[in-house]
Design a protein around this motif. Sequence first.
Motif, PDB file in Angstrom:
ATOM      1  N   THR A  66       0.831  -1.216   0.000  1.00 39.49           N
ATOM      2  CA  THR A  66       0.000   0.000   0.000  1.00 39.49           C
ATOM      3  C   THR A  66       0.860   1.259   0.000  1.00 39.49           C
ATOM      4  O   THR A  66       0.585   2.213  -0.739  1.00 39.49           O
ATOM      5  N   GLU A  69       2.337   1.706  -3.407  1.00 36.28           N
ATOM      6  CA  GLU A  69       1.347   2.227  -4.354  1.00 36.28           C
ATOM      7  C   GLU A  69       1.194   3.741  -4.208  1.00 36.28           C
ATOM      8  O   GLU A  69       1.048   4.459  -5.194  1.00 36.28           O
ATOM      9  N   LYS A  70       1.248   4.224  -2.981  1.00 37.46           N
ATOM     10  CA  LYS A  70       1.057   5.651  -2.742  1.00 37.46           C
ATOM     11  C   LYS A  70       2.288   6.471  -3.107  1.00 37.46           C
ATOM     12  O   LYS A  70       2.167   7.631  -3.462  1.00 37.46           O
ATOM     13  N   GLY A  72       4.462   5.657  -5.660  1.00 37.74           N
ATOM     14  CA  GLY A  72       4.252   5.713  -7.096  1.00 37.74           C
ATOM     15  C   GLY A  72       5.452   6.078  -7.947  1.00 37.74           C
ATOM     16  O   GLY A  72       5.303   6.794  -8.923  1.00 37.74           O
ATOM     17  N   THR A  77       8.020   0.345  -7.215  1.00 36.73           N
ATOM     18  CA  THR A  77       7.785  -0.904  -7.935  1.00 36.73           C
ATOM     19  C   THR A  77       8.641  -2.022  -7.335  1.00 36.73           C
ATOM     20  O   THR A  77       8.160  -3.135  -7.122  1.00 36.73           O
ATOM     21  N   ILE A  80       7.117  -3.005  -3.963  1.00 37.55           N
ATOM     22  CA  ILE A  80       5.921  -3.827  -4.144  1.00 37.55           C
ATOM     23  C   ILE A  80       6.312  -5.247  -4.535  1.00 37.55           C
ATOM     24  O   ILE A  80       5.822  -6.226  -3.961  1.00 37.55           O
ATOM     25  N   TRP A 100       0.172  -7.126 -11.034  1.00 40.05           N
ATOM     26  CA  TRP A 100       0.367  -6.105 -12.069  1.00 40.05           C
ATOM     27  C   TRP A 100      -0.671  -6.204 -13.184  1.00 40.05           C
ATOM     28  O   TRP A 100      -0.829  -5.247 -13.962  1.00 40.05           O
TER      29      TRP A 100
END
Length: 102
Positions: A66, A69-70, A72, A77, A80, A100
């Motif tokens: 999470t 993702e925030k 970005g 990447t 994640i 993905w």
Amino acid sequence: MKKNPLNDLDQFLKQEASSIVTPSSLSDRLKQNESATSAPVAGSIEEQLLLMAKQDASKFYDTLITVGEKIGNEKSTMLINTALYLKHGDNWKEAVKAYWEK
């Protein structure tokens, strides 16, 4: 002229208080509050993350995902993908692919 007992009492208490202790300036108190509130935050976040990782590793990895993702960016990447790898073990390739594709 009428006497105001509340005003007299207020003046008396101020005089007595100043003889007991010299009040610190407002700027000194603000500096103390800033340093007291800013320092322990990092420690408490680390402690919370460590506790989460020990109690529920899956939730810990989901939190990392999470956050990634925030953020970005390119580094997120990697964050994640690493969290997916750690969370899914031997099935990490399928997990990365499924993530993905969504």
